[in-house]
Structure formats: structure tokens, C-alpha cells
Design an enzyme around this catalytic site. Structure first.
Site, PDB file in Angstrom:
ATOM      1  N   ALA A 263      38.154  24.055  38.188  1.00  0.00           N
ATOM      2  CA  ALA A 263      36.998  23.863  37.634  1.00  0.00           C
ATOM      3  C   ALA A 263      36.547  22.412  37.293  1.00  0.00           C
ATOM      4  CB  ALA A 263      37.280  24.389  36.120  1.00  0.00           C
ATOM      5  N   CYS A 383      32.940  22.948  49.582  1.00  0.00           N
ATOM      6  CA  CYS A 383      31.907  22.052  50.123  1.00  0.00           C
ATOM      7  C   CYS A 383      32.456  21.520  51.488  1.00  0.00           C
ATOM      8  CB  CYS A 383      31.456  21.008  49.195  1.00  0.00           C
ATOM      9  SG  CYS A 383      33.060  19.799  49.006  1.00  0.00           S
TER      10      CYS A 383
HETATM   11  C1  LIG Z   1      36.419  21.203  44.604  1.00  0.00           C
HETATM   12  S1  LIG Z   1      37.070  21.005  43.209  1.00  0.00           S
HETATM   13  C2  LIG Z   1      36.469  21.607  42.017  1.00  0.00           C
HETATM   14  C3  LIG Z   1      35.067  21.042  41.440  1.00  0.00           C
HETATM   15  C4  LIG Z   1      34.519  21.982  40.398  1.00  0.00           C
HETATM   16  N1  LIG Z   1      34.497  23.419  40.644  1.00  0.00           N
HETATM   17  C5  LIG Z   1      33.212  21.469  39.778  1.00  0.00           C
HETATM   18  O1  LIG Z   1      32.060  22.186  40.028  1.00  0.00           O
HETATM   19  O2  LIG Z   1      33.227  20.501  39.277  1.00  0.00           O
HETATM   20  C6  LIG Z   1      38.833  21.388  43.413  1.00  0.00           C
HETATM   21  C7  LIG Z   1      39.690  21.249  42.120  1.00  0.00           C
HETATM   22  O3  LIG Z   1      40.809  21.919  42.667  1.00  0.00           O
HETATM   23  C8  LIG Z   1      41.807  21.624  42.027  1.00  0.00           C
HETATM   24  N2  LIG Z   1      42.993  22.252  42.316  1.00  0.00           N
HETATM   25  C9  LIG Z   1      43.782  21.895  43.668  1.00  0.00           C
HETATM   26  N3  LIG Z   1      44.671  22.660  43.567  1.00  0.00           N
HETATM   27  C10 LIG Z   1      44.927  23.376  42.619  1.00  0.00           C
HETATM   28  C11 LIG Z   1      45.724  24.526  42.098  1.00  0.00           C
HETATM   29  N4  LIG Z   1      46.582  24.656  42.988  1.00  0.00           N
HETATM   30  N5  LIG Z   1      45.499  25.181  40.928  1.00  0.00           N
HETATM   31  C12 LIG Z   1      44.641  24.646  40.129  1.00  0.00           C
HETATM   32  N6  LIG Z   1      43.385  23.678  40.685  1.00  0.00           N
HETATM   33  C13 LIG Z   1      43.576  23.173  41.613  1.00  0.00           C
HETATM   34  C14 LIG Z   1      41.648  20.198  41.951  1.00  0.00           C
HETATM   35  O4  LIG Z   1      42.070  19.286  40.950  1.00  0.00           O
HETATM   36  C15 LIG Z   1      40.034  19.976  41.914  1.00  0.00           C
HETATM   37  O5  LIG Z   1      39.642  19.409  40.725  1.00  0.00           O
END
Ligand SMILES: C[S@@+](CC[C@H](N)C(=O)[O-])C[C@H]1O[C@@H](n2cnc3c(N)ncnc32)[C@H](O)[C@@H]1O
Length: 452
Positions: A263, A383
Site C-alpha cells: 500500500a 506500473c
Molecule cells: C508499487 S509500490 C505500491 C504503491 C502503492 N500501492 C500506492 O499506490 O501508493 C509497491 C510496494 O510494495 C512494497 N513491497 C515490496 N515487497 C513487499 C512484500 N513482500 N510485502 C509487502 N510489501 C512489499 C514496497 O515497499 C512498495 O511500497
């Protein structure tokens, strides 16, 4: 008064030592007392030189006696800055580009090479005047686009596997343009009309976007975003139009239990809350606590109360199993759909990294699917524009979970205008003038049929 070219050189030097471009730029600009114009020039020089690195290196290879990688790194950075101005910045007279680059060389350890730098720059100008473009291009189409528009070959190839040559070139060009800024209006506190009127009154040109009921695009650089009308009152947040489509595809309803598996920093979780009229519960999960802090700040500013935060790895959150009416997985990805927003991203990603991400995306998707109630809705989004992280993740999931199926967007959903025949939504920036995005809505097929 500090010199913007010298600051740009210092930032490029840190970037060569592996600093992120935006971090390196912020560091050199933070204490510098620069006019707005000089600040813009330093920013353009740093991001432009990083983005166009391959093209600039190809020119050094062709015009110099030594190849780019054989030049001392500082001299290579100085030549990048000089060539970037000559090739891409029409507003800077060629003589100013030459003189300031010679001066940079003198001040930064190359007083004995000022003659070389001067001759090198003048050779570029001469060739541009006599024979058009001094850049010689390879005949192979992938290498040609990669050299001309400055991308690694593998990214060009990934796009060329999905688009024809002309469209691939349009996409390469699009990703080199300055990124646009879109706002998402917060219907809990205002309306599109009210924000549009306030922006116009403040002299900020904005435009509505087709199919997107909460979006306004800024039509020209508007300076500090926090100073725009309505920021402090939580009337809007910055979110690209294509990212706005994701929450419409989730289509959450007031009172529901919704889980956002990745998130932070919260753009989509807060949009979900707006669509639910801030009624119900949204669990905003992420493993990066610092990024979740941003979500909290934004929730406060937007006056949203229905989000709760959960820090941890979403592959292992048994407390959510069977709880969600809707789950959003906006997965970590290679970001090939937003390369224009991060000058160095094209050089940081690799095919190996994409493979690692695809594995993580699969694992997250399998875990997130267990969080749903039997008739729940799961939306997967990225994205990026890499099939290995998009279509192939979904195909592998559907192969392993034959009771799940794709549910195309409802005809009245803003996302419907962007749907493909396969039922997923894929936004191509050069076609739709938005960030590149992929999103798909999934539902359990068999149990749904059994229940009805
Ligand atoms: C594309 S960004 C999310 C953007 C967000 N949904 C927004 O609209 O602002 C992906 C996110 O996945 C998180 N992430 C990566 N691996 C993860 C995991 N195994 N469990 C939870 N979060 C994870 C990262 O910290 C990052 O914040």
C-alpha cells in the site's frame, strides 16, 4: 551565487558512484542559493545527462580518440554535460555550452585538457552544421533505437516484442519527455468544479481527462506543489491518471473490508477510502515502514479515517486469510511504465531483476488470493510494461488456480475504456498519454457458480 553546471557535475559524480539521481540532486541543491531558473537548469542537466547517457557515450566513442568508458569518469561526466546542452537544450547558445564546459574541465582537475574539451565540443558543432546529426547509428533496429533514444537494448526488445517498430520508437520518445502531473480530487471534501475554479483563479492551467471523474492534469510546471490551492485543506493528492484507474477496477463499496497488500505510500489505498466514502475498513499493508509514514501523513491531510496500517511481508499475514471483500495487490515491479519519472531507472533495472520481481509477484499474488472471502474480488496491478511481470504472472496464477478467472471491468467503470479483449487493462503511455500500467481483476469462478 553557486554555479548550476558545477552543481550538476557534483551530482553526476555521486550518481556515477551509485547514488540515486534524485537523492544526489537533492543533496547538491538543498543548501545552494540558486535562482529558480538556475535550479531548473541544474535539474535538467542532471536528469537529462543521466537519461541520455547511452547516446552521449556513443557520441564520445565516435568523436573522441578514447572510448567513453576509457575516459576518466569526471571528464566523461563533464563531456556528458557539454554534449547534453549542445544536443538537447536549444535555449543555450552553443558558444555558452562550449565555454562553460571548458571552464568545468579547468576547475575540476583537467586544466591540461581544456584544449581537448574545446576541440571536442567544436567538432560536434561543426559536424551538426555540415552533416546533420553527428551521431552515427547502428543498422540493427534494436541497437539503433537504444542508441538514438538512450535505452538498454533489452528494454527496447521487450517493447518491440509487443509493438511494431514505429510504436516502439514513439514509446521510447515518450519516456524521454518531462513527466506530467495529475491530481486526484478528494470527493469527501470538494468537487472537481471547485478545484478547477480555484486553480484557474490562481493562474494554474488544468485540464480534465476523459473517463477519469476525479482527475485534473496540470498543463504547465506549477512550482511547489504544496503551494497550489487546496493542498493544505486536503482537496486533492498527486496521482497519475492511470494509477487512478486501479481503484475503480477494485470498485470497493462503503462498509466493506478491503486489504491493500502493497500500500505504501498510499495513493491507491486512500483512493479506495474515498470511493468507500470513508466507511468500512482498509488495511494498508507494506513491508517498508518509512513509506507507510507517508500514507499516514496523506490520510491526515485528506481527512481519511478508515485506513489501518500493517507493517510486514504480505506473503506471510495469516490474520487476513478469508477476511477481504476486496484485495488489491499493487505489486513491486520494474517500473518500465514510468521511466520518464526516474531518470536512472532504465540503467538500474536488469533482466535478472525482472526475473526476481516476477517470482516475488507470483508469491504475493498466491498469498493475497487467500485473503478473500469466497465471492471476493482480487485486483493485480503494476506500473510496468514487461509481460513477464504482467500477463505471465496472471497466466501462471490461473494455470495453478483453475477455479479463478479474469473478470473484465464493468461497462460503467472508468477502467472499461482501457480494457483489452483478454479482460485486462493495459495503458500504453504513447497511446493514452498516461503512465504505463497493467491491471486485472480476478474472481473465483467455481465457488461463485456453486453459490448461485
Ligand atoms: C508499487 S509500490 C505500491 C504503491 C502503492 N500501492 C500506492 O499506490 O501508493 C509497491 C510496494 O510494495 C512494497 N513491497 C515490496 N515487497 C513487499 C512484500 N513482500 N510485502 C509487502 N510489501 C512489499 C514496497 O515497499 C512498495 O511500497
Amino acid at each position: 551565487m553557486p554555479n548550476p553546471r558545477q552543481l550538476a557535475f557534483l551530482a553526476l559524480r555521486s550518481i556515477q558512484r551509485d547514488a540515486f539521481a534524485d537523492v544526489a540532486l537533492d543533496r547538491v541543491l538543498q543548501d545552494a542559493e540558486l535562482s529558480n531558473q538556475d535550479r531548473r537548469l541544474a535539474t535538467e542537466l542532471v536528469y537529462g545527462s543521466v537519461r541520455r547517457q547511452r547516446t552521449l557515450d556513443a557520441l564520445i566513442d565516435q568523436l573522441g580518440k578514447k572510448k567513453a568508458h576509457q575516459q576518466p569518469p569526471d571528464l566523461r561526466a563533464i563531456l556528458h554535460l557539454g554534449l547534453y546542452q549542445l544536443r538537447y537544450l536549444n535555449q543555450i547558445p552553443a558558444s555558452a555550452a562550449v565555454n562553460t564546459t571548458v571552464e568545468l574541465a579547468k576547475q575540476n582537475g583537467f586544466p591540461g585538457l581544456t584544449g581537448f574539451v574545446n576541440g571536442f565540443m567544436r567538432q560536434y558543432i561543426r559536424l551538426a552544421e555540415t552533416s546533420g546529426d553527428p551521431l552515427q547509428l547502428p543498422s540493427d533496429p534494436v541497437q539503433r533505437l537504444g542508441t538514438l533514444h538512450s535505452y538498454p537494448d533489452w528494454i527496447v526488445q521487450v517493447w518491440l516484442d509487443q509493438l511494431d517498430l514505429a510504436e516502439t520508437e514513439q514509446l521510447c520518445e515518450w519516456m524521454n519527455r518531462p513527466p506530467h502531473i495529475d491530481l486526484r480530487i478528494n470527493p469527501l471534501h470538494t468537487s472537481l468544479d471547485e478545484v478547477e475554479t480555484a486553480m484557474q483563479a490562481a493562474g494554474v492551467a488544468v485540464q480534465r481527462l476523459p473517463h477519469l471523474p476525479q482527475a485534473l492534469r496540470l498543463l504547465e510546471p506549477a512550482g511547489a506543489i504544496q503551494k497550489l490551492p487546496g493542498f493544505q485543506s486536503g482537496w486533492w493528492m498527486v496521482q497519475d491518471a492511470s494509477a487512478q484507474l486501479v481503484s475503480y477496477l477494485v470498485d470497493p463499496q462503503p462498509g466493506e473490508f478491503v486489504i491493500d497488500a502493497c500500500a505504501a505510500p498510499g495513493g491507491k489505498a486512500l483512493h479506495l477510502a474515498e470511493l468507500m466514502q470513508d466507511q468500512g475498513m482498509i488495511w494498508a499493508c507494506d513491508r517498508t515502514a518509512s513509506r507507510l509514514k507517508k500514507l499516514k501523513e496523506n490520510a491526515e491531510r485528506l481527512g481519511i479515517h478508515s485506513t489501518e496500517i500493517s507493517i510486514g511481508d504480505s506473503r506471510n499475514q495469516p490474520q487476513f486469510v478469508g477476511k477481504g471483500d476486496r484485495v488489491l495487490l499493487d505489486a513491486p515491479c520494474s517500473g518500465l511504465g514510468t521511466l520518464n519519472r526516474h531518470a536512472d531507472a532504465r540503467w538500474r533495472q536488469t533482466p535478472d531483476r525482472v526475473q526476481e520481481l516476477a517470482t516475488l509477484q507470483q508469491e504475493l499474488l498466491v498469498a493475497a488470493a487467500t485473503w478473500l472471502k469466497h465471492d471476493g474480488v482480487l485486483v493485480y496491478a503494476t506500473c510496468t510494461l514487461h509481460p513477464q511481470e504482467n500477463e505471465q504472472v496472471i497466466e501462471a496464477f490461473l494455470d495453478q488456480h483453475p477455479d479463478w478467472q479474469i473478470e473484465p471491468p464493468a461497462p460503467n467503470s472508468p477502467a472499461a475504456a482501457f480494457a483489452t479483449p483478454q479482460g485486462w487493462v493495459k495503458v500504453w503511455p504513447h497511446r493514452q498519454q498516461m503512465d504505463g500500467f497493467f491491471m486485472v481483476r480476478l474472481k473465483l469462478a467455481v465457488r461463485q457458480a456453486a453459490a448461485s
